[in-house]
Write a protein that holds these residues in place. Structure first.
Motif, mmCIF file in Angstrom:
data_model
loop_
_atom_site.group_PDB
_atom_site.id
_atom_site.type_symbol
_atom_site.label_atom_id
_atom_site.label_comp_id
_atom_site.label_asym_id
_atom_site.label_seq_id
_atom_site.Cartn_x
_atom_site.Cartn_y
_atom_site.Cartn_z
ATOM 1 N N LEU A 200 26.075 -4.944 25.699
ATOM 2 C CA LEU A 200 24.882 -4.638 25.901
ATOM 3 C C LEU A 200 24.448 -4.792 27.468
ATOM 4 O O LEU A 200 23.350 -4.030 28.064
ATOM 5 N N LEU A 201 24.919 -5.638 28.107
ATOM 6 C CA LEU A 201 25.022 -6.176 29.489
ATOM 7 C C LEU A 201 26.166 -6.105 30.056
ATOM 8 O O LEU A 201 27.017 -6.883 29.699
ATOM 9 N N GLU A 202 26.392 -5.770 31.393
ATOM 10 C CA GLU A 202 27.490 -6.153 32.189
ATOM 11 C C GLU A 202 27.107 -7.319 33.207
ATOM 12 O O GLU A 202 26.075 -7.695 33.522
ATOM 13 N N GLU A 203 28.127 -8.047 33.749
ATOM 14 C CA GLU A 203 27.583 -9.312 34.435
ATOM 15 C C GLU A 203 26.705 -9.027 35.653
ATOM 16 O O GLU A 203 25.651 -9.535 35.892
ATOM 17 N N HIS A 204 27.053 -7.798 36.291
ATOM 18 C CA HIS A 204 26.034 -7.565 37.396
ATOM 19 C C HIS A 204 24.496 -7.210 37.181
ATOM 20 O O HIS A 204 23.686 -7.218 37.931
ATOM 21 N N HIS A 205 24.325 -6.880 35.797
ATOM 22 C CA HIS A 205 23.097 -6.747 35.448
ATOM 23 C C HIS A 205 22.241 -8.143 35.313
ATOM 24 O O HIS A 205 20.953 -8.127 35.257
ATOM 25 N N TRP A 206 22.839 -9.186 35.224
ATOM 26 C CA TRP A 206 21.981 -10.303 35.141
ATOM 27 C C TRP A 206 22.276 -11.521 36.327
ATOM 28 O O TRP A 206 21.719 -12.676 36.389
ATOM 29 N N ARG A 207 23.626 -11.505 36.864
ATOM 30 C CA ARG A 207 24.109 -12.573 37.758
ATOM 31 C C ARG A 207 22.989 -12.808 38.948
ATOM 32 O O ARG A 207 23.004 -13.858 39.201
ATOM 33 N N ASP A 208 22.548 -12.046 39.372
ATOM 34 C CA ASP A 208 21.368 -12.205 40.597
ATOM 35 C C ASP A 208 20.133 -12.396 40.127
ATOM 36 O O ASP A 208 19.114 -12.204 41.113
ATOM 37 N N GLU A 209 19.712 -12.430 38.957
ATOM 38 C CA GLU A 209 18.370 -12.463 38.100
ATOM 39 C C GLU A 209 18.110 -13.835 38.501
ATOM 40 O O GLU A 209 18.320 -14.632 37.577
ATOM 41 N N TRP A 210 17.147 -14.534 39.471
ATOM 42 C CA TRP A 210 17.206 -15.673 39.612
ATOM 43 C C TRP A 210 16.239 -16.371 38.622
ATOM 44 O O TRP A 210 16.487 -17.585 38.289
ATOM 45 N N THR A 211 15.531 -15.713 37.822
ATOM 46 C CA THR A 211 14.601 -16.238 36.859
ATOM 47 C C THR A 211 15.285 -16.762 35.640
ATOM 48 O O THR A 211 14.896 -17.487 34.836
#
Ligand SMILES: NC(=O)c1ccc[n+]([C@@H]2O[C@H](COP(=O)([O-])OP(=O)(O)OC[C@H]3O[C@@H](n4cnc5c(N)ncnc54)[C@H](OP(=O)(O)O)[C@@H]3O)[C@@H](O)[C@H]2O)c1
Length: 285
Positions: A200-211
């Protein structure tokens, strides 16, 4: 007296998983029927409630399964409506492991991070596990959004949750990984409840989402639901976020499922659905 578990499945074939865990949870014999609807349930329930005396009824229990949460809820209503007086046995609803998986996951997450007022996004939340997880996050005070690839399915899922729990998550359409990446922006908790073997998600979709504080994935079969976390993660840190993978969740899920089966045989008056199973999960997490 033998402990008999009557397994009623809304699918065309009864679940092997539910049969096996029925035995491992303490049933001496599991009697399974498939293709069950409210219209063909009456004679089966009669067989369960008229065969044993009042003090013996706790040795009979009913388990409702199947891949369709709404169908499972209808079966639970039909079963409990059929009971009268002492003519009842304990019953548990766990369509596709919905209640036990969501309860095991949310209980572990709630123990790890406070959930009140947090933004939780349940990805692919239209299946049984996502529906129950969204409801449990909301019951913990989180603000919950639920995605589907289809806007109408997302809205229908939220209506189902509202009808059952009086809580309405926000429905979101997210047709692909990039859209789901957009849906998790600003979230504190991400919970992936997609079908088995679907990323559903690749790592780049979430790794920089600081929240994002915590990310969890229920899918154990590669490709995993969320790239960059491991199935065995159980509160591990990945990219400065806490991570739970499917096996990290699944250990408690299996123990909880077995414990629920064991509990069914303690009395004849229990209804184990989301709230009851979540309460037990919190004591075990
Ligand atoms: N860890 C454990 O112990 C445990 C226990 C039980 C289940 N599970 C896992 O929990 C997950 C959820 O179970 P479930 O029964 O609720 O799932 P499900 O009903 O099979 O699927 C959930 C949702 O995934 C979405 N989906 C299906 N195919 C997709 C695709 N190709 N791309 C994107 N989305 C897709 C669908 O939503 P839309 O069509 O609305 O987009 C569907 O409603 C599964 O991976 C299951 O294996 C884990």
């Amino acid at each position: 007296m033998k402990k008999l578990l009557l397994l009623l499945d809304s699918d065309p074939v009864p679940s092997v998983y539910d049969i096996f865990v029925g035995y491992d949870g303490g049933a001496d014999h599991v009697v399974s029927y498939a293709g069950i609807t409210p219209g063909n349930i009456a004679a089966l329930i009669d067989g369960a409630i008229f065969t044993r005396g009042p003090s013996e009824k706790k040795h009979t229990a009913i388990f409702i399964g199947g891949a369709n949460m709404a169908a499972g809820e209808e079966l639970l209503t039909a079963v409990t409506k059929h009971f009268f007086g002492n003519f009842r046995v304990s019953v548990m609803l766990d369509s596709n492991g919905s209640n036990t998986t969501a309860a095991a996951a949310v209980a572990q997450i709630a123990k790890t991070v406070p959930l009140a007022s947090k933004k939780a996004v349940v990805l692919a939340g239209t299946g049984p596990v996502g529906l129950r997880a969204a409801a449990l996050f909301a019951k913990e005070g989180a603000q919950v959004s639920l995605t589907s690839r289809d806007k109408k399915r997302a809205a229908a899922a939220c209506r189902l949750i509202e009808a059952r729990f009086g809580i309405s998550p926000i429905p979101l359409e997210a047709i692909d990984n990039d859209a789901r990446g957009a849906a998790i922006r600003g979230a504190d908790i991400v919970f992936a409840a997609g079908a088995i073997g679907v990323e559903l998600l690749e790592e780049h979709h979430w790794r920089d989402e600081w929240t994002i504080e915590l990310i969890a994935d229920c899918n154990a079969q590669p490709p995993l639901g969320v790239g960059g976390i491991e199935a065995t993660d159980k509160g591990n840190t990945r990219q400065q976020k806490l991570a739970f993978g499917a096996l990290g969740i699944g250990g408690l899920k299996l123990k909880l499922h077995r414990a629920c089966i064991g509990q069914l045989f303690q009395s004849s008056d229990q209804v184990l659905d989301a709230e009851e199973i979540y309460s037990l999960a919190k004591t075990m997490a």
